[in-house]
Design a protein around this motif. Structure first.
Motif, PDB file in Angstrom:
ATOM      1  N   VAL A 294       0.859  -1.186   0.000  1.00  0.00           N
ATOM      2  CA  VAL A 294       0.000   0.000   0.000  1.00  0.00           C
ATOM      3  C   VAL A 294       0.893   1.234   0.000  1.00  0.00           C
ATOM      4  CG1 VAL A 294      -1.872  -1.161   1.209  1.00  0.00           C
ATOM      5  CG2 VAL A 294      -0.140   0.057   2.523  1.00  0.00           C
ATOM      6  N   ILE A 295       0.275   2.370  -0.359  1.00  0.00           N
ATOM      7  CA  ILE A 295       0.992   3.634  -0.359  1.00  0.00           C
ATOM      8  C   ILE A 295       0.189   4.646   0.434  1.00  0.00           C
ATOM      9  CG2 ILE A 295      -0.027   4.424  -2.532  1.00  0.00           C
ATOM     10  CD1 ILE A 295       2.758   5.681  -3.108  1.00  0.00           C
ATOM     11  N   THR A 296       0.866   5.372   1.291  1.00  0.00           N
ATOM     12  CA  THR A 296       0.245   6.389   2.128  1.00  0.00           C
ATOM     13  C   THR A 296       0.993   7.699   1.931  1.00  0.00           C
ATOM     14  OG1 THR A 296       1.661   5.881   4.031  1.00  0.00           O
ATOM     15  CG2 THR A 296      -0.378   4.624   3.802  1.00  0.00           C
ATOM     16  N   ASP A 297       0.565   8.737   2.683  1.00  0.00           N
ATOM     17  CA  ASP A 297       1.265  10.014   2.605  1.00  0.00           C
ATOM     18  C   ASP A 297       2.688   9.913   3.131  1.00  0.00           C
ATOM     19  OD1 ASP A 297      -0.966  11.199   1.535  1.00  0.00           O
ATOM     20  OD2 ASP A 297      -1.738  11.890   3.475  1.00  0.00           O
ATOM     21  N   GLU A 298       2.952   8.921   3.979  1.00  0.00           N
ATOM     22  CA  GLU A 298       4.295   8.745   4.529  1.00  0.00           C
ATOM     23  C   GLU A 298       5.194   7.900   3.632  1.00  0.00           C
ATOM     24  OE1 GLU A 298       1.522   8.309   6.325  1.00  0.00           O
ATOM     25  OE2 GLU A 298       1.686  10.249   7.364  1.00  0.00           O
ATOM     26  N   GLY A 299       4.647   7.223   2.642  1.00  0.00           N
ATOM     27  CA  GLY A 299       5.448   6.394   1.751  1.00  0.00           C
ATOM     28  C   GLY A 299       4.819   5.023   1.548  1.00  0.00           C
ATOM     29  N   GLN A 300       5.598   4.096   0.971  1.00  0.00           N
ATOM     30  CA  GLN A 300       5.107   2.754   0.698  1.00  0.00           C
ATOM     31  C   GLN A 300       5.285   1.857   1.926  1.00  0.00           C
ATOM     32  OE1 GLN A 300       6.974   1.201  -2.799  1.00  0.00           O
ATOM     33  NE2 GLN A 300       6.075   2.721  -4.162  1.00  0.00           N
ATOM     34  N   GLN A 301       4.304   0.993   2.110  1.00  0.00           N
ATOM     35  CA  GLN A 301       4.325   0.060   3.224  1.00  0.00           C
ATOM     36  C   GLN A 301       3.843  -1.310   2.760  1.00  0.00           C
ATOM     37  OE1 GLN A 301       1.703   1.912   6.064  1.00  0.00           O
ATOM     38  NE2 GLN A 301       3.334   3.154   6.984  1.00  0.00           N
ATOM     39  N   VAL A 302       4.297  -2.338   3.467  1.00  0.00           N
ATOM     40  CA  VAL A 302       3.813  -3.693   3.246  1.00  0.00           C
ATOM     41  C   VAL A 302       3.008  -4.107   4.476  1.00  0.00           C
ATOM     42  CG1 VAL A 302       4.424  -6.098   2.861  1.00  0.00           C
ATOM     43  CG2 VAL A 302       5.749  -4.304   1.770  1.00  0.00           C
ATOM     44  N   LEU A 303       1.738  -4.386   4.265  1.00  0.00           N
ATOM     45  CA  LEU A 303       0.892  -4.898   5.329  1.00  0.00           C
ATOM     46  C   LEU A 303       0.863  -6.419   5.231  1.00  0.00           C
ATOM     47  CD1 LEU A 303      -2.173  -2.451   5.231  1.00  0.00           C
ATOM     48  CD2 LEU A 303      -0.172  -2.362   6.725  1.00  0.00           C
ATOM     49  N   VAL A 304       1.309  -7.095   6.285  1.00  0.00           N
ATOM     50  CA  VAL A 304       1.342  -8.557   6.294  1.00  0.00           C
ATOM     51  C   VAL A 304       0.359  -9.059   7.347  1.00  0.00           C
ATOM     52  CG1 VAL A 304       3.687  -8.762   5.419  1.00  0.00           C
ATOM     53  CG2 VAL A 304       3.318  -8.474   7.866  1.00  0.00           C
ATOM     54  N   TYR A 305      -0.193 -10.245   7.092  1.00  0.00           N
ATOM     55  CA  TYR A 305      -1.240 -10.788   7.946  1.00  0.00           C
ATOM     56  C   TYR A 305      -0.897 -12.223   8.354  1.00  0.00           C
ATOM     57  CZ  TYR A 305      -3.760  -6.890   5.777  1.00  0.00           C
ATOM     58  OH  TYR A 305      -4.125  -5.651   5.319  1.00  0.00           O
ATOM     59  N   ASP A 306      -1.323 -12.551   9.595  1.00  0.00           N
ATOM     60  CA  ASP A 306      -1.225 -13.928  10.104  1.00  0.00           C
ATOM     61  C   ASP A 306       0.202 -14.471   9.978  1.00  0.00           C
ATOM     62  OD1 ASP A 306      -3.970 -13.875  10.568  1.00  0.00           O
ATOM     63  OD2 ASP A 306      -4.408 -14.596   8.542  1.00  0.00           O
ATOM     64  N   GLY A 307       1.072 -13.971  10.824  1.00  0.00           N
ATOM     65  CA  GLY A 307       2.464 -14.410  10.777  1.00  0.00           C
ATOM     66  C   GLY A 307       3.161 -14.208  12.099  1.00  0.00           C
ATOM     67  N   SER A 308       4.490 -14.227  12.040  1.00  0.00           N
ATOM     68  CA  SER A 308       5.303 -14.065  13.244  1.00  0.00           C
ATOM     69  C   SER A 308       6.562 -13.284  12.908  1.00  0.00           C
ATOM     70  CB  SER A 308       5.677 -15.431  13.834  1.00  0.00           C
ATOM     71  OG  SER A 308       6.483 -16.145  12.900  1.00  0.00           O
ATOM     72  N   ARG A 309       7.057 -12.598  13.909  1.00  0.00           N
ATOM     73  CA  ARG A 309       8.317 -11.857  13.783  1.00  0.00           C
ATOM     74  C   ARG A 309       9.327 -12.473  14.744  1.00  0.00           C
ATOM     75  NH1 ARG A 309       9.512  -5.380  14.788  1.00  0.00           N
ATOM     76  NH2 ARG A 309      11.733  -5.632  15.243  1.00  0.00           N
ATOM     77  N   GLN A 310      10.507 -12.761  14.217  1.00  0.00           N
ATOM     78  CA  GLN A 310      11.551 -13.406  15.013  1.00  0.00           C
ATOM     79  C   GLN A 310      12.785 -12.522  15.036  1.00  0.00           C
ATOM     80  OE1 GLN A 310      12.240 -17.351  13.502  1.00  0.00           O
ATOM     81  NE2 GLN A 310      10.047 -17.849  13.397  1.00  0.00           N
ATOM     82  N   ASP A 311      13.287 -12.277  16.248  1.00  0.00           N
ATOM     83  CA  ASP A 311      14.507 -11.492  16.456  1.00  0.00           C
ATOM     84  C   ASP A 311      15.520 -12.367  17.202  1.00  0.00           C
ATOM     85  OD1 ASP A 311      13.288  -9.190  15.362  1.00  0.00           O
ATOM     86  OD2 ASP A 311      12.352  -8.740  17.294  1.00  0.00           O
ATOM     87  N   PHE A 312      16.703 -12.486  16.589  1.00  0.00           N
ATOM     88  CA  PHE A 312      17.739 -13.307  17.220  1.00  0.00           C
ATOM     89  C   PHE A 312      18.906 -12.399  17.601  1.00  0.00           C
ATOM     90  CE2 PHE A 312      21.659 -15.844  16.949  1.00  0.00           C
ATOM     91  CZ  PHE A 312      21.382 -16.782  17.938  1.00  0.00           C
ATOM     92  N   ASP A 313      19.218 -12.400  18.890  1.00  0.00           N
ATOM     93  CA  ASP A 313      20.331 -11.614  19.413  1.00  0.00           C
ATOM     94  C   ASP A 313      21.558 -12.513  19.459  1.00  0.00           C
ATOM     95  OD1 ASP A 313      22.076  -9.948  20.673  1.00  0.00           O
ATOM     96  OD2 ASP A 313      20.675  -9.303  22.236  1.00  0.00           O
ATOM     97  N   ALA A 314      22.527 -12.227  18.583  1.00  0.00           N
ATOM     98  CA  ALA A 314      23.720 -13.075  18.503  1.00  0.00           C
ATOM     99  C   ALA A 314      24.577 -12.983  19.753  1.00  0.00           C
ATOM    100  CB  ALA A 314      24.538 -12.690  17.268  1.00  0.00           C
ATOM    101  N   LYS A 315      24.516 -11.877  20.466  1.00  0.00           N
ATOM    102  CA  LYS A 315      25.354 -11.711  21.657  1.00  0.00           C
ATOM    103  C   LYS A 315      24.834 -12.555  22.817  1.00  0.00           C
ATOM    104  CE  LYS A 315      26.794  -7.024  20.448  1.00  0.00           C
ATOM    105  NZ  LYS A 315      26.824  -5.592  20.870  1.00  0.00           N
ATOM    106  N   THR A 316      23.542 -12.516  22.997  1.00  0.00           N
ATOM    107  CA  THR A 316      22.964 -13.263  24.130  1.00  0.00           C
ATOM    108  C   THR A 316      22.471 -14.647  23.719  1.00  0.00           C
ATOM    109  OG1 THR A 316      20.771 -12.288  23.716  1.00  0.00           O
ATOM    110  CG2 THR A 316      22.256 -11.093  25.204  1.00  0.00           C
ATOM    111  N   GLY A 317      22.322 -14.890  22.412  1.00  0.00           N
ATOM    112  CA  GLY A 317      21.820 -16.174  21.944  1.00  0.00           C
ATOM    113  C   GLY A 317      20.346 -16.386  22.215  1.00  0.00           C
ATOM    114  N   VAL A 318      19.590 -15.296  22.395  1.00  0.00           N
ATOM    115  CA  VAL A 318      18.167 -15.380  22.714  1.00  0.00           C
ATOM    116  C   VAL A 318      17.368 -15.131  21.443  1.00  0.00           C
ATOM    117  CG1 VAL A 318      16.273 -14.383  24.058  1.00  0.00           C
ATOM    118  CG2 VAL A 318      18.560 -14.622  25.076  1.00  0.00           C
TER     119      VAL A 318
END
Length: 328
Positions: free
Chosen positions: A149-173
């Motif tokens: 989608v495109i808004t006044d702030e710029g282009q964006q991707v709207l995603v549905y039904d998912g997960s976000r994963q963040d891996f910290d290499a320093k702590t291994g979490v």
């Protein structure tokens, strides 16, 4: 989309079409009436040039008010809608940059994988790896579907039904966040503003008088607002002005039933010169205040002078019968 963009650009051309078009129509009609001896018969019945010009004058006044409304409110709304539609089209075109089955580089540090792209533009099976911010932990987003989608702030991707994963290499979490909807900002093209500033021709006539002084662009372009106000006030006067100038050449003086080609050419030449003078004054006003009085002269003087000549002839003709009665 093509026809919508075409229709949205039409109101902008009315300020050129209406003055020239009505002038050409008046020249055609009155010249035809002269060739058919209709004006000769009307003059023999006592119709003055001003009375003969009155229908065209009334129509030009009506169309002048229509043009003022179009330039004041319809055209700005159409211009704004046109820009928004173009932004939407750019957003839709951007979705075609995401090719199916491969990893697409959407920007520095942003990788997008799309399993399938539907004909409607929806994306299926997304895998997005975001490592743009070096101060934050890179994240990987897996989603069932999404849309660009495109808004006044710029282009964006709207995603549905998912997960976000963040891996910290320093702590291994490994951190995981499940979501139903998530928004990812895409990098804007180089040189493109995130927040689009509305030009003066995209704002209604009333909004031109109240710019947002807290906005840097509004403060720096107050001259453009002032010039746009004068342009919208003066341009509608060209409709009756051009028409009266043309009728002045056709109705004043003796009637020649053999043709009025010379008068027609002179009327067209004068109208063209007035149009050039008005446009030149408008461009001059962008650089210097001297252009403003020239704009007023080019827009108002032809109408006022033509009306004065017509009314003067009206007074002279009205005094002739009284003189004859006194002589009798």
């Amino acid at each position: 989309m093509f026809w919508a963009l075409t229709l949205l650009t039409l109101p902008k051309f009315f300020e050129v079409i209406l003055p020239i078009g009505l002038m050409a129509s008046a020249v055609f009609v009155y010249n035809r009436m002269t060739m058919d001896s209709e004006l000769v018969a009307m003059r023999a019945l006592g119709f003055s040039p001003f009375r003969l010009a009155r229908p065209a004058l009334l129509l030009s006044g009506l169309l002048g008010m229509v043009l003022f409304f179009v330039m004041g409110w319809v055209a700005p709304l159409a211009n704004d809608s046109s820009h928004r539609l173009k932004q939407s089209l750019r957003g839709q075109m951007g979705s075609f940059l995401f090719r199916e089955g491969i990893f697409n580089q959407a920007g520095k540090g942003l990788m997008v994988y799309v399993r399938e792209r539907e004909s409607s533009g929806n994306l299926r099976g997304l895998l997005i790896h975001d490592s743009r911010d070096s101060l934050k932990t890179p994240s990987t987003i897996i989603a069932d579907s999404g849309v660009l989608v495109i808004t006044d702030e710029g282009q964006q991707v709207l995603v549905y039904d998912g997960s976000r994963q963040d891996f910290d290499a320093k702590t291994g979490v490994l951190k995981r966040l499940d979501f139903q909807q998530y928004t990812i900002d895409l990098p804007a093209p180089e040189g493109e503003k995130q927040q689009r500033w509305k030009e003066p021709d995209e704002r209604s006539f009333t909004k031109l008088f109240s710019p947002d002084l807290s906005n840097v662009d509004d403060r720096s372009k107050r001259k453009a607002f002032r010039l746009e106000i004068h342009r919208r006030l003066l341009t509608p006067f060209l409709v009756p002005g051009f028409t009266l100038v043309a009728l002045l050449f056709l109705l004043q003086g003796p009637v020649d039933r053999r043709g009025q080609s010379r008068r027609i050419f002179m009327a067209i030449a004068v109208v063209i010169l007035l149009q050039i003078l008005y446009l030149g004054a408008y461009n001059l006003a962008k650089q210097s205040p001297v252009g403003y009085p020239v704009m007023y002269l080019a827009a108002l003087l032809p109408m006022v002078a033509s009306l004065a000549i017509f009314l003067r002839g009206e007074r002279i003709l009205s005094s002739v019968p009284q003189t004859r009665e006194d002589a009798t």
